[in-house]
Design a protein around this motif. Structure first.
Motif, PDB file in Angstrom:
ATOM      1  N   LEU A 269       0.840  -1.200   0.000  1.00 19.95           N
ATOM      2  CA  LEU A 269       0.000   0.000   0.000  1.00 19.95           C
ATOM      3  C   LEU A 269       0.876   1.252   0.000  1.00 19.95           C
ATOM      4  O   LEU A 269       0.595   2.225  -0.710  1.00 19.95           O
ATOM      5  CB  LEU A 269      -0.917   0.001   1.224  1.00 19.95           C
ATOM      6  CG  LEU A 269      -1.821   1.230   1.394  1.00 19.95           C
ATOM      7  CD1 LEU A 269      -2.758   1.387   0.201  1.00 19.95           C
ATOM      8  CD2 LEU A 269      -2.618   1.135   2.690  1.00 19.95           C
ATOM      9  N   GLN A 270       1.945   1.231   0.782  1.00 19.27           N
ATOM     10  CA  GLN A 270       2.877   2.357   0.818  1.00 19.27           C
ATOM     11  C   GLN A 270       3.448   2.634  -0.561  1.00 19.27           C
ATOM     12  O   GLN A 270       3.526   3.791  -1.003  1.00 19.27           O
ATOM     13  CB  GLN A 270       4.009   2.069   1.798  1.00 19.27           C
ATOM     14  CG  GLN A 270       5.080   3.158   1.824  1.00 19.27           C
ATOM     15  CD  GLN A 270       6.368   2.706   2.468  1.00 19.27           C
ATOM     16  OE1 GLN A 270       6.437   1.615   3.043  1.00 19.27           O
ATOM     17  NE2 GLN A 270       7.406   3.520   2.371  1.00 19.27           N
ATOM     18  N   LYS A 271       3.847   1.579  -1.272  1.00 18.53           N
ATOM     19  CA  LYS A 271       4.442   1.734  -2.599  1.00 18.53           C
ATOM     20  C   LYS A 271       3.418   2.229  -3.610  1.00 18.53           C
ATOM     21  O   LYS A 271       3.708   3.093  -4.446  1.00 18.53           O
ATOM     22  CB  LYS A 271       5.033   0.401  -3.064  1.00 18.53           C
ATOM     23  CG  LYS A 271       6.201  -0.110  -2.224  1.00 18.53           C
ATOM     24  CD  LYS A 271       7.372   0.855  -2.263  1.00 18.53           C
ATOM     25  CE  LYS A 271       8.551   0.325  -1.455  1.00 18.53           C
ATOM     26  NZ  LYS A 271       9.674   1.308  -1.445  1.00 18.53           N
ATOM     27  N   ILE A 272       2.205   1.682  -3.547  1.00 17.87           N
ATOM     28  CA  ILE A 272       1.174   2.063  -4.505  1.00 17.87           C
ATOM     29  C   ILE A 272       0.763   3.525  -4.318  1.00 17.87           C
ATOM     30  O   ILE A 272       0.581   4.263  -5.290  1.00 17.87           O
ATOM     31  CB  ILE A 272      -0.054   1.141  -4.369  1.00 17.87           C
ATOM     32  CG1 ILE A 272       0.300  -0.278  -4.826  1.00 17.87           C
ATOM     33  CG2 ILE A 272      -1.231   1.664  -5.188  1.00 17.87           C
ATOM     34  CD1 ILE A 272      -0.779  -1.301  -4.557  1.00 17.87           C
ATOM     35  N   LEU A 273       0.651   3.955  -3.055  1.00 14.80           N
ATOM     36  CA  LEU A 273       0.258   5.335  -2.784  1.00 14.80           C
ATOM     37  C   LEU A 273       1.420   6.311  -2.965  1.00 14.80           C
ATOM     38  O   LEU A 273       1.214   7.521  -3.022  1.00 14.80           O
ATOM     39  CB  LEU A 273      -0.294   5.456  -1.361  1.00 14.80           C
ATOM     40  CG  LEU A 273      -1.619   4.739  -1.087  1.00 14.80           C
ATOM     41  CD1 LEU A 273      -2.043   4.954   0.360  1.00 14.80           C
ATOM     42  CD2 LEU A 273      -2.708   5.220  -2.030  1.00 14.80           C
ATOM     43  N   GLY A 274       2.639   5.780  -3.054  1.00 12.77           N
ATOM     44  CA  GLY A 274       3.798   6.639  -3.301  1.00 12.77           C
ATOM     45  C   GLY A 274       4.291   7.392  -2.085  1.00 12.77           C
ATOM     46  O   GLY A 274       4.891   8.457  -2.211  1.00 12.77           O
ATOM     47  N   HIS A 275       4.038   6.858  -0.877  1.00 12.79           N
ATOM     48  CA  HIS A 275       4.536   7.502   0.338  1.00 12.79           C
ATOM     49  C   HIS A 275       5.999   7.122   0.566  1.00 12.79           C
ATOM     50  O   HIS A 275       6.380   5.969   0.396  1.00 12.79           O
ATOM     51  CB  HIS A 275       3.709   7.081   1.553  1.00 12.79           C
ATOM     52  CG  HIS A 275       2.312   7.619   1.539  1.00 12.79           C
ATOM     53  ND1 HIS A 275       2.031   8.964   1.444  1.00 12.79           N
ATOM     54  CD2 HIS A 275       1.105   6.995   1.601  1.00 12.79           C
ATOM     55  CE1 HIS A 275       0.729   9.149   1.448  1.00 12.79           C
ATOM     56  NE2 HIS A 275       0.139   7.973   1.533  1.00 12.79           N
ATOM     57  N   SER A 276       6.793   8.099   0.983  1.00 12.11           N
ATOM     58  CA  SER A 276       8.219   7.845   1.195  1.00 12.11           C
ATOM     59  C   SER A 276       8.476   7.095   2.495  1.00 12.11           C
ATOM     60  O   SER A 276       9.539   6.502   2.669  1.00 12.11           O
ATOM     61  CB  SER A 276       8.987   9.177   1.206  1.00 12.11           C
ATOM     62  OG  SER A 276       8.465  10.043   2.198  1.00 12.11           O
ATOM     63  N   SER A 277       7.522   7.123   3.422  1.00 15.05           N
ATOM     64  CA  SER A 277       7.680   6.403   4.685  1.00 15.05           C
ATOM     65  C   SER A 277       6.370   5.717   5.041  1.00 15.05           C
ATOM     66  O   SER A 277       5.348   5.911   4.391  1.00 15.05           O
ATOM     67  CB  SER A 277       8.089   7.366   5.809  1.00 15.05           C
ATOM     68  OG  SER A 277       7.006   8.204   6.164  1.00 15.05           O
ATOM     69  N   MET A 278       6.406   4.924   6.119  1.00 12.95           N
ATOM     70  CA  MET A 278       5.228   4.195   6.570  1.00 12.95           C
ATOM     71  C   MET A 278       4.324   5.035   7.468  1.00 12.95           C
ATOM     72  O   MET A 278       3.254   4.585   7.873  1.00 12.95           O
ATOM     73  CB  MET A 278       5.654   2.936   7.331  1.00 12.95           C
ATOM     74  CG  MET A 278       6.183   1.815   6.452  1.00 12.95           C
ATOM     75  SD  MET A 278       4.882   1.103   5.424  1.00 12.95           S
ATOM     76  CE  MET A 278       3.865   0.325   6.683  1.00 12.95           C
ATOM     77  N   ASP A 279       4.719   6.256   7.783  1.00 13.32           N
ATOM     78  CA  ASP A 279       3.978   7.065   8.752  1.00 13.32           C
ATOM     79  C   ASP A 279       2.514   7.254   8.368  1.00 13.32           C
ATOM     80  O   ASP A 279       1.610   7.056   9.177  1.00 13.32           O
ATOM     81  CB  ASP A 279       4.651   8.437   8.926  1.00 13.32           C
ATOM     82  CG  ASP A 279       6.006   8.324   9.589  1.00 13.32           C
ATOM     83  OD1 ASP A 279       6.277   7.260  10.185  1.00 13.32           O
ATOM     84  OD2 ASP A 279       6.799   9.275   9.504  1.00 13.32           O
ATOM     85  N   ILE A 280       2.270   7.661   7.121  1.00 13.15           N
ATOM     86  CA  ILE A 280       0.896   7.914   6.676  1.00 13.15           C
ATOM     87  C   ILE A 280       0.103   6.619   6.631  1.00 13.15           C
ATOM     88  O   ILE A 280      -1.077   6.586   7.007  1.00 13.15           O
ATOM     89  CB  ILE A 280       0.889   8.588   5.293  1.00 13.15           C
ATOM     90  CG1 ILE A 280       1.673   9.903   5.333  1.00 13.15           C
ATOM     91  CG2 ILE A 280      -0.540   8.854   4.839  1.00 13.15           C
ATOM     92  CD1 ILE A 280       1.096  10.923   6.282  1.00 13.15           C
ATOM     93  N   VAL A 281       0.736   5.545   6.185  1.00 13.18           N
ATOM     94  CA  VAL A 281       0.054   4.249   6.113  1.00 13.18           C
ATOM     95  C   VAL A 281      -0.347   3.784   7.510  1.00 13.18           C
ATOM     96  O   VAL A 281      -1.441   3.251   7.707  1.00 13.18           O
ATOM     97  CB  VAL A 281       0.954   3.197   5.432  1.00 13.18           C
ATOM     98  CG1 VAL A 281       0.250   1.845   5.383  1.00 13.18           C
ATOM     99  CG2 VAL A 281       1.313   3.642   4.018  1.00 13.18           C
TER     100      VAL A 281
END
Length: 315
Positions: A269-281
């Protein structure tokens, strides 16, 4: 007695505006997106007004002054989430100034904020949005809006990414999208589901593009959609279907929520959403914690395998 010559460093007298220009130039050299540059400029403009009001120099800024500024924002009625959004941009600039020796170093921490449940679309609303328009009666913009909604539901991409996708970025044969138009400017591979693949294949037949360099989603003249035009188009599309608040970013939250509830891997999910870290996930997981309780007993391994249905009463 001869007067001792002292060295006067320009760093000690660096003006805020001058430092800001250097910082923005530095960000441009790092190839940050225009959206990020605008975010920094808007954030610093608010801080500059506060500085001018208090008649303070850049080198005099310390942790106490930053705390006073945050209290000023809070007393102005700005929510904690918005304050932290501004503080992240300000912190990036001030840390850069500290490294350059324009001011003394100190730590800047975000303020505590309540986790607000992100608004998402219900299954009933999604069914209304996914109802295909009458192809014999609708004009191209309505059909394109329906395809964009399908795309947003299936990928969870940002608005800036959506309007920047070119036809050459899609590989429908292998079911993936390649883009570098996301927030952190890194190349990203986004899977395309079977359902979306079928939608896009049909759409490209109607799109009737001249070149693979053309934008995937365009206006009725084949020109690139602006972010504002896209935002308005999606909003009106939803309103016509009885959904009062139909926003583009709401699809992103909906995608994340449904991925989590379906048991999807948070790292993917982190990769698909393009977040640089896991914080938002991690925030998504915490926010939708109550939804995760739904049908918990039915899926929990202990409840599924337990044969003991009667409980012994303790005397």
């Amino acid at each position: 007695m001869a007067k001792r010559i002292t060295m006067n460093s320009n760093k000690d007298n660096k003006g805020f505006r001058e430092a800001e220009r250097e910082f923005i130039k530095h960000c441009r050299l790092k190839n940050l997106s225009e959206n990020t540059l605008s975010y920094y400029e808007e954030t610093l403009e608010v801080f500059i007004k506060y500085i001018d009001k208090n008649d303070i120099k850049l080198k005099e800024i310390d942790s106490i002054f930053v705390d006073d500024y945050l209290l000023y924002l809070k007393n102005s009625g700005i929510k904690s989430v918005s304050i932290n959004t501004r503080l992240r941009g300000l912190r990036a600039f001030l840390y850069w100034c500290m490294k350059r020796g324009y001011m003394e170093s100190f730590k800047i921490q975000l303020i505590k904020q309540e986790e607000v449940i992100k608004e998402t679309y219900t299954d009933e609303e999604l069914k209304l949005l996914l109802k295909k328009p009458n192809m014999k009666k609708c004009a191209f913009p309505e059909y394109r809006n329906w395809v964009m909604v399908n795309f947003l539901i299936a990928t969870g991409v940002r608005l800036s990414t959506l309007v920047s996708i070119r036809i050459k970025d899609t590989d429908l044969e292998n079911s993936f999208l390649k883009t570098v138009h996301n927030k952190n400017r890194k190349q990203q591979i986004i899977p395309i589901s079977n359902a979306l693949n079928k939608v896009l294949i049909e759409y490209l037949e109607y799109r009737n593009h001249e070149s693979d360099e053309d934008y995937l989603f365009c206006n009725q003249y084949g020109e690139k959609l602006t972010t504002n035009a896209c935002r308005i188009a999606v909003s009106r599309f939803g309103q016509k279907r009885g959904i009062a608040h139909c926003g583009v970013h709401k699809f992103r939250h909906t995608f994340a929520k449904n991925w989590i509830l379906a048991g999807g891997d948070v790292f993917r999910l982190q990769k698909i959403l393009g977040h640089s870290s896991m914080d938002i996930v991690r925030k998504y997981v915490n926010i939708y914690g109550k939804d995760l309780q739904k049908d918990f007993d039915r899926f929990n391994v202990l409840d599924r395998l337990s044969d003991n249905k009667d409980y012994i009463k303790m005397r």
